[in-house]
Motif scaffolding. Structure first.
Motif, PDB file in Angstrom:
ATOM      1  N   ARG A 233      54.150  -9.227   4.652  1.00  0.00           N
ATOM      2  CA  ARG A 233      52.748  -9.615   4.449  1.00  0.00           C
ATOM      3  C   ARG A 233      52.505 -11.061   4.880  1.00  0.00           C
ATOM      4  NH1 ARG A 233      49.028  -9.836  -1.017  1.00  0.00           N
ATOM      5  NH2 ARG A 233      47.034  -9.753   0.096  1.00  0.00           N
TER       6      ARG A 233
ATOM      7  N   CYS B 164      51.012 -14.421  -1.271  1.00  0.00           N
ATOM      8  CA  CYS B 164      51.787 -13.168  -1.145  1.00  0.00           C
ATOM      9  C   CYS B 164      52.686 -12.951  -2.366  1.00  0.00           C
ATOM     10  CB  CYS B 164      52.615 -13.186   0.139  1.00  0.00           C
ATOM     11  SG  CYS B 164      51.595 -13.112   1.633  1.00  0.00           S
TER      12      CYS B 164
ATOM     13  N   GLY C  66      50.423 -11.544  -5.117  1.00  0.00           N
ATOM     14  CA  GLY C  66      50.095 -10.156  -4.782  1.00  0.00           C
ATOM     15  C   GLY C  66      51.275  -9.224  -5.033  1.00  0.00           C
TER      16      GLY C  66
ATOM     17  N   ASP D 220      51.648  -8.549  -8.712  1.00  0.00           N
ATOM     18  CA  ASP D 220      50.672  -7.528  -9.133  1.00  0.00           C
ATOM     19  C   ASP D 220      51.143  -6.123  -8.750  1.00  0.00           C
ATOM     20  OD1 ASP D 220      48.913  -9.262 -10.331  1.00  0.00           O
ATOM     21  OD2 ASP D 220      47.595  -9.438  -8.584  1.00  0.00           O
TER      22      ASP D 220
ATOM     23  N   ASN E  26      42.711 -14.921  -2.486  1.00  0.00           N
ATOM     24  CA  ASN E  26      42.930 -13.502  -2.208  1.00  0.00           C
ATOM     25  C   ASN E  26      41.688 -12.834  -1.607  1.00  0.00           C
ATOM     26  OD1 ASN E  26      44.814 -11.363  -2.285  1.00  0.00           O
ATOM     27  ND2 ASN E  26      43.765 -10.472  -4.055  1.00  0.00           N
TER      28      ASN E  26
ATOM     29  N   MET F 270      43.866 -11.887   3.663  1.00  0.00           N
ATOM     30  CA  MET F 270      44.559 -11.358   2.474  1.00  0.00           C
ATOM     31  C   MET F 270      44.061  -9.934   2.179  1.00  0.00           C
ATOM     32  SD  MET F 270      46.771 -13.586   1.377  1.00  0.00           S
ATOM     33  CE  MET F 270      47.136 -13.241  -0.359  1.00  0.00           C
ATOM     34  N   GLN F 271      42.759  -9.725   2.326  1.00  0.00           N
ATOM     35  CA  GLN F 271      42.202  -8.395   2.039  1.00  0.00           C
ATOM     36  C   GLN F 271      42.686  -7.366   3.067  1.00  0.00           C
ATOM     37  OE1 GLN F 271      40.163  -7.254  -0.639  1.00  0.00           O
ATOM     38  NE2 GLN F 271      41.119  -9.116  -1.449  1.00  0.00           N
TER      39      GLN F 271
ATOM     40  N   LEU G 240      46.485  -6.098   1.971  1.00  0.00           N
ATOM     41  CA  LEU G 240      46.818  -5.795   0.565  1.00  0.00           C
ATOM     42  C   LEU G 240      48.045  -4.887   0.526  1.00  0.00           C
ATOM     43  CD1 LEU G 240      43.220  -5.218  -0.857  1.00  0.00           C
ATOM     44  CD2 LEU G 240      44.751  -7.145  -1.366  1.00  0.00           C
TER      45      LEU G 240
END
Ligand code: 99T
Length: 202
Positions: free
Chosen positions: A13, A161, A164, A167, A190, A195-196, A199
């Protein structure tokens, strides 16, 4: 360019966020792969003896790894400045990248220990040590969260990252509860299109 890819990997990512931020994403073909420390993916090993993702194959056919090298390559290739050229901004961005990569390395070790290692071979003190690295790393992130505001560089991309990935794989840690400043920063960061567009998916 081609990238050995995994939709769950925070290291992949990082590279894809850099690719989006620098306008290179459309030029990267994603190669599906199954990197695994035990059942090794030989198609990756052929190009990267470590058998890890991300591994980038350049248009010239060279294999580049790891995420630090690939991110810097993409940044240089695009003539961008996600790696500040010099001075305190450079050392701050690189140290934040190292902090983020270190948290990720500890998290991945816990992940492999708990999701892959057979139960009788697990060592709980060792897992606890890695989890403590995540906690001390998050505490540092929280302490310096105000200094992240407004920055888009390899340091903040890596830290984004990290959060994310927590999460995705460590939701039970509920990291936001004890780290409200990091959470506030992450909410804004984010939302960036890069970033979107990247995901993570389990
Ligand atoms: O360890 C292996 O052999 C396979 N593991 C990987 O390829 C992981 C996938 S993250 N990648 C790395 O360890 C790369 C680390 C390197 N320092 C870099 O590129 O920065 C998979 C995460 C998940 O599925 O939860």
């Amino acid at each position: 360019m081609k990238l050995f890819h995994s939709p769950a990997s925070p290291y992949v990512r990082k590279c894809m966020v850099v690719a989006h931020e620098t306008g290179l994403a459309a030029r990267i073909e994603l190669l599906p792969s199954a990197a695994h420390p035990v059942n090794r993916d030989r198609s990756i090993v052929e190009r990267n003896p470590l058998g890890k993702v991300p591994t980038l194959i350049t248009d010239e056919g060279d294999a580049l790894y790891d995420s630090r090298v690939i991110c810097e390559y993409l940044d240089a290739h695009a003539g961008a400045r996600l790696f500040p050229a010099s001075g305190s901004a450079r050392w701050r961005a690189l140290t934040d990248q190292a902090l983020g990569d270190g948290i990720l390395d500890a998290a991945l070790l816990v992940r492999y220990e708990t999701a892959m290692r057979p139960e009788p071979l697990r060592w709980s003190d060792w897992t606890a040590g890695q989890l403590d690295k995540i906690h001390t790393g998050l505490a540092r992130l929280e302490a310096q969260a105000e200094g992240l505001a407004g920055r888009v560089d390899i340091g903040t991309i890596t830290l984004g990252c990290v959060l994310g990935y927590l999460d995705l794989r460590f939701a039970h840690l509920a990291w936001r509860d004890a780290h409200p400043r990091a959470a506030a920063w992450f909410e804004g960061f984010n939302a960036r299109p890069a970033m979107q567009a990247t995901l993570p998916k389990a």
